[in-house]
Write an enzyme that holds these catalytic residues in place. Structure first.
Site, PDB file in Angstrom:
ATOM      1  N   GLY A 119       0.842  -1.202   0.000  1.00  0.00           N
ATOM      2  CA  GLY A 119       0.000   0.000   0.000  1.00  0.00           C
ATOM      3  C   GLY A 119       0.869   1.241   0.000  1.00  0.00           C
ATOM      4  N   GLY A 120       0.302   2.313   0.556  1.00  0.00           N
ATOM      5  CA  GLY A 120       1.031   3.576   0.587  1.00  0.00           C
ATOM      6  C   GLY A 120       2.288   3.502   1.427  1.00  0.00           C
ATOM      7  N   GLY A 146      25.807  13.495 -27.925  1.00  0.00           N
ATOM      8  CA  GLY A 146      25.288  14.169 -26.736  1.00  0.00           C
ATOM      9  C   GLY A 146      25.831  13.526 -25.475  1.00  0.00           C
ATOM     10  CB  ALA A 147      26.777  10.051 -24.660  1.00  0.00           C
TER      11      ALA A 147
HETATM   12  C1  HXC Z   1      -3.848  -4.748  11.953  1.00  0.00           C
HETATM   13  C2  HXC Z   1      -2.683  -6.562  11.230  1.00  0.00           C
HETATM   14  C3  HXC Z   1      -2.456  -5.945   9.986  1.00  0.00           C
HETATM   15  C4  HXC Z   1      -2.995  -4.650   9.794  1.00  0.00           C
HETATM   16  C5  HXC Z   1      -1.528  -7.858   9.935  1.00  0.00           C
HETATM   17  N1  HXC Z   1      -2.092  -7.750  11.141  1.00  0.00           N
HETATM   18  N2  HXC Z   1      -1.764  -6.775   9.207  1.00  0.00           N
HETATM   19  N3  HXC Z   1      -3.373  -5.958  12.203  1.00  0.00           N
HETATM   20  N4  HXC Z   1      -3.670  -4.093  10.794  1.00  0.00           N
HETATM   21  N5  HXC Z   1      -2.809  -4.013   8.662  1.00  0.00           N
HETATM   22  C6  HXC Z   1      -2.037  -8.718  12.232  1.00  0.00           C
HETATM   23  C7  HXC Z   1      -2.861  -9.952  11.972  1.00  0.00           C
HETATM   24  O1  HXC Z   1      -4.160  -9.749  12.383  1.00  0.00           O
HETATM   25  C8  HXC Z   1      -2.133 -10.978  12.831  1.00  0.00           C
HETATM   26  O2  HXC Z   1      -2.519 -10.787  14.161  1.00  0.00           O
HETATM   27  C9  HXC Z   1      -0.684 -10.551  12.734  1.00  0.00           C
HETATM   28  O3  HXC Z   1      -0.719  -9.196  12.337  1.00  0.00           O
HETATM   29  C10 HXC Z   1       0.090 -11.333  11.713  1.00  0.00           C
HETATM   30  O4  HXC Z   1      -0.627 -11.349  10.490  1.00  0.00           O
HETATM   31  P1  HXC Z   1      -0.841 -12.688   9.660  1.00  0.00           P
HETATM   32  O5  HXC Z   1      -1.859 -12.398   8.644  1.00  0.00           O
HETATM   33  O6  HXC Z   1      -1.094 -13.837  10.579  1.00  0.00           O
HETATM   34  O7  HXC Z   1       0.592 -12.872   9.041  1.00  0.00           O
HETATM   35  P2  HXC Z   1       1.008 -13.366   7.594  1.00  0.00           P
HETATM   36  O8  HXC Z   1       0.265 -14.601   7.251  1.00  0.00           O
HETATM   37  O9  HXC Z   1       2.482 -13.423   7.602  1.00  0.00           O
HETATM   38  O10 HXC Z   1       0.534 -12.227   6.595  1.00  0.00           O
HETATM   39  C11 HXC Z   1       1.069 -10.960   6.675  1.00  0.00           C
HETATM   40  C12 HXC Z   1       0.260  -9.994   5.781  1.00  0.00           C
HETATM   41  C13 HXC Z   1      -1.231 -10.046   6.136  1.00  0.00           C
HETATM   42  C14 HXC Z   1       0.471 -10.385   4.319  1.00  0.00           C
HETATM   43  C15 HXC Z   1       0.851  -8.606   5.993  1.00  0.00           C
HETATM   44  O11 HXC Z   1      -1.346  -9.957   7.548  1.00  0.00           O
HETATM   45  C16 HXC Z   1      -2.048  -8.981   5.493  1.00  0.00           C
HETATM   46  O12 HXC Z   1      -2.373  -9.084   4.305  1.00  0.00           O
HETATM   47  N6  HXC Z   1      -2.377  -7.952   6.278  1.00  0.00           N
HETATM   48  C17 HXC Z   1      -3.202  -6.872   5.827  1.00  0.00           C
HETATM   49  C18 HXC Z   1      -2.447  -5.998   4.863  1.00  0.00           C
HETATM   50  C19 HXC Z   1      -3.249  -4.773   4.471  1.00  0.00           C
HETATM   51  O13 HXC Z   1      -4.238  -4.857   3.773  1.00  0.00           O
HETATM   52  N7  HXC Z   1      -2.811  -3.644   5.044  1.00  0.00           N
HETATM   53  C20 HXC Z   1      -3.415  -2.396   4.763  1.00  0.00           C
HETATM   54  C21 HXC Z   1      -2.741  -1.912   3.450  1.00  0.00           C
HETATM   55  S1  HXC Z   1      -3.310  -0.360   2.981  1.00  0.00           S
HETATM   56  P3  HXC Z   1      -2.432 -11.941  15.238  1.00  0.00           P
HETATM   57  O14 HXC Z   1      -3.123 -11.387  16.429  1.00  0.00           O
HETATM   58  O15 HXC Z   1      -3.094 -13.139  14.660  1.00  0.00           O
HETATM   59  O16 HXC Z   1      -0.999 -12.184  15.489  1.00  0.00           O
HETATM   60  C22 HXC Z   1      -2.224   0.635   3.651  1.00  0.00           C
HETATM   61  C23 HXC Z   1      -2.547   2.035   3.373  1.00  0.00           C
HETATM   62  C24 HXC Z   1      -1.369   2.881   3.687  1.00  0.00           C
HETATM   63  O17 HXC Z   1      -1.317   0.293   4.274  1.00  0.00           O
HETATM   64  C25 HXC Z   1      -1.625   4.191   3.036  1.00  0.00           C
HETATM   65  C26 HXC Z   1      -0.566   5.150   3.275  1.00  0.00           C
HETATM   66  C27 HXC Z   1      -0.781   6.350   2.427  1.00  0.00           C
END
Ligand code: HXC
Length: 512
Positions: A168-169, A402-403
């Site tokens: 993401g961001g 030019g290089a």
């Molecule tokens: C809260 C989160 C989290 C999140 C993971 N966790 N991502 N909690 N917010 N964004 C937590 C899970 O609930 C889990 O908690 C622990 O972290 C580990 O995650 P798992 O899924 O078990 O691990 P894994 O299988 O290794 O997968 C990792 C992952 C996946 C690929 C990162 O967790 C995932 O897809 N997370 C969501 C990613 C996402 O959509 N993020 C938002 C992106 S948008 P427990 O309690 O079970 O340990 C964004 C916008 C930013 O970031 C913009 C800026 C401008």
């Protein structure tokens, strides 16, 4: 419980992160924990933590019942090889290292301290992105970090290591920093992940293919260093910092160096007799630089140009060199972008530049033209022209068209321009030149092919050498390859106190 014990217990809880089970899972993935990484990165006993007892403020989705001291990021300061550095290290065992309001505040705090005190920031990223339970507060937190990244750009060095997911961001903070390092098979970066890609474009791609270290090291050029594992990554961060000053008003550290015999006889034989035969410019760089001091940046991306840090006589320099062993060292969109950004880093942080030239010109073709070689090629021209650090050029062989101008010519502000006797400085290659200038004569000749050869030889004789440029002062000296290192040591020392300024303005408008 007495107050001392209460404090000790709280600190113990903070050190435990998300708990034993999650730490085991982290290790099983081949990853270190956030604290283990800092332990490897910083000098023994130098780490001082800031904000250890911070917790999140979220009251939705039952979050009030689940808090961890530190809130998923360890922040503070310490030293690397005795030099101050500010750090943050995201803890994947706490809510997946996701970024909450307080997590962001902690990062912002060390960034501000770093800027005020003039020392680099190293960020170790391992995060699931925005803390989903917090919504827009988390997005705001990211933007607060991006804003500080921009404020700090060119003021203090900023280094990002990606040691887990980065989606993401969230990728935009590392993107604004000066250098990105990634680990193979355990890290990835993308704006939208494989699932979104599949929905929108129907492409099926794995996380690794879409945004793994190999992808970003070879295809996109987003990462500057691809590391086999985290230990190698941290070693690279330390080495990288050793070439840099602490901030834009400081100079890079000078390493002990004892003058010995600086002649490099092997260089007299490095240029092949046939001007179309390639050779490896890295052999030249390694001969010119202090022993083992060359650290290549973006080595597997846009390989027709080589960039990296080195030391000459114990002092840091940035090297930009055409690579005849790859596409004849041609300048194209990616090699221009890669080298321009590197030049701008060196200029921002007072690191002198050495430019080694062997370039047949810009890459022709619709692909290049339609994708904007005009704009992108201009980036390197712009970056070298605006750089006020000491700049030395060595033309090893070809400097065509030019290089020639772009590759740190005298005309765009180089301080010392050397050429080897093998240099060929001309508008275009001899064959093309002969075909144009002597078109009529060749066409009317009884043997056009022989005539072309004759005219080609005439052109080579007249222009494929460094002496016309030297007679005009565009080249300061034609030197033996074997004496180049001596010339560079003396030249950079002579330029040590250079003061040059660009005209007063808000900022230039580099063709982006
Ligand atoms: C809260 C989160 C989290 C999140 C993971 N966790 N991502 N909690 N917010 N964004 C937590 C899970 O609930 C889990 O908690 C622990 O972290 C580990 O995650 P798992 O899924 O078990 O691990 P894994 O299988 O290794 O997968 C990792 C992952 C996946 C690929 C990162 O967790 C995932 O897809 N997370 C969501 C990613 C996402 O959509 N993020 C938002 C992106 S948008 P427990 O309690 O079970 O340990 C964004 C916008 C930013 O970031 C913009 C800026 C401008």
């Amino acid at each position: 419980m007495d107050k001392i014990t209460i404090l000790k217990e709280k600190k113990q809880q903070a050190l435990a992160g998300g708990g034993e089970e999650r730490v085991d899972t982290q290790h099983k993935k081949g990853k270190l924990t956030a604290r283990e990484r800092l332990h490897l990165l910083l000098d023994e006993g130098s780490f001082e933590e800031i904000g250890m007892l911070v917790t999140h403020r979220s009251r939705d989705f039952g979050m009030e019942k689940e808090t961890y001291f530190g809130d998923g990021v360890i922040t503070g300061y310490g030293t690397i090889n005795g030099r101050l550095v500010y750090v943050y290290s995201q803890d994947f065992t706490v809510f997946g290292g996701s970024l909450s309001e307080t997590h962001a505040e902690k990062i912002v705090k060390v960034m501000e301290l770093a800027m005020q005190n003039g020392a680099p920031v190293v960020g170790l990223s391992d995060s699931g992105g925005a803390r989903i339970q917090e919504g827009v507060v988390s997005l705001g937190g990211y933007a607060d970090i991006f804003y500080r990244n921009v404020q700090a750009s060119g003021v203090i060095p900023q280094i990002s290591a990606i040691l887990g997911p980065c989606a993401g961001g969230a990728v935009y903070s590392p993107a604004i920093t000066d250098f990105i390092l990634m680990t193979e098979n355990t890290s990835y970066m993308f704006v939208t992940g494989p699932n979104v890609v599949k929905t929108v474009t129907h492409e099926k791609v794995t996380s690794e293919e879409l945004g793994g270290a190999h992808t970003h090291g070879t295809k996109s050029g987003v990462t500057h260093f691809t590391c086999a594992n985290e230990v190698e990554c941290i070693t690279n961060i330390k080495r990288l910092l050793s070439y840099m000053p602490q901030n834009c008003e400081d100079d890079a550290p000078v390493y002990a160096y004892e003058a010995t015999d600086e002649s490099r006889p092997a260089l007299d034989n490095v240029i092949p007799a046939n001007p179309n035969q390639p050779y490896d410019i890295k052999d030249v760089i390694n001969e010119l630089a202090d022993h083992n001091s060359f650290l290549e940046v973006q080595k597997d991306y846009a390989e027709s140009i080589v960039v990296g840090f080195a030391r000459i006589g114990g002092r840091s320099i940035g090297v930009v060199a055409n690579q005849p062993a790859y596409l004849a060292g041609v300048l194209d969109i990616n090699s221009s972008r890669k080298s321009a950004r590197f030049v701008r880093f060196c200029d921002a942080f007072n690191i002198p530049l050495l430019v080694l030239v062997d370039v047949p010109g810009f890459l022709p073709g619709t692909d290049q033209e339609w994708n904007g070689i005009i704009i992108h090629g201009a980036k390197l021209l712009y970056a070298l022209s605006e750089a006020t650090v000491p700049k030395i050029t060595v033309i090893a062989r070809k400097a065509y068209g030019g290089a020639y101008d772009v590759m740190n010519s005298k005309h765009i502000g180089a301080d010392l321009n050397f050429a080897w006797p093998t240099a060929e400085i001309a508008v275009i290659g001899a064959k093309g030149a002969a075909e144009i200038i002597f078109k009529k004569e060749i066409a009317e000749s009884a043997d056009p092919e022989a005539k072309l050869k004759e005219k080609e030889a005439e052109y080579i004789e007249k222009f494929a050498n460094p002496y016309i440029a030297a007679s005009r002062g565009y080249i300061d000296e034609v030197i033996l390859p074997s004496e180049t290192r001596t010339k560079l040591i003396k030249g950079f020392r002579m330029l040590e106190n250079k003061v040059a300024k660009m005209p007063k303005r808000k900022h230039g408008n580099i063709p982006l």
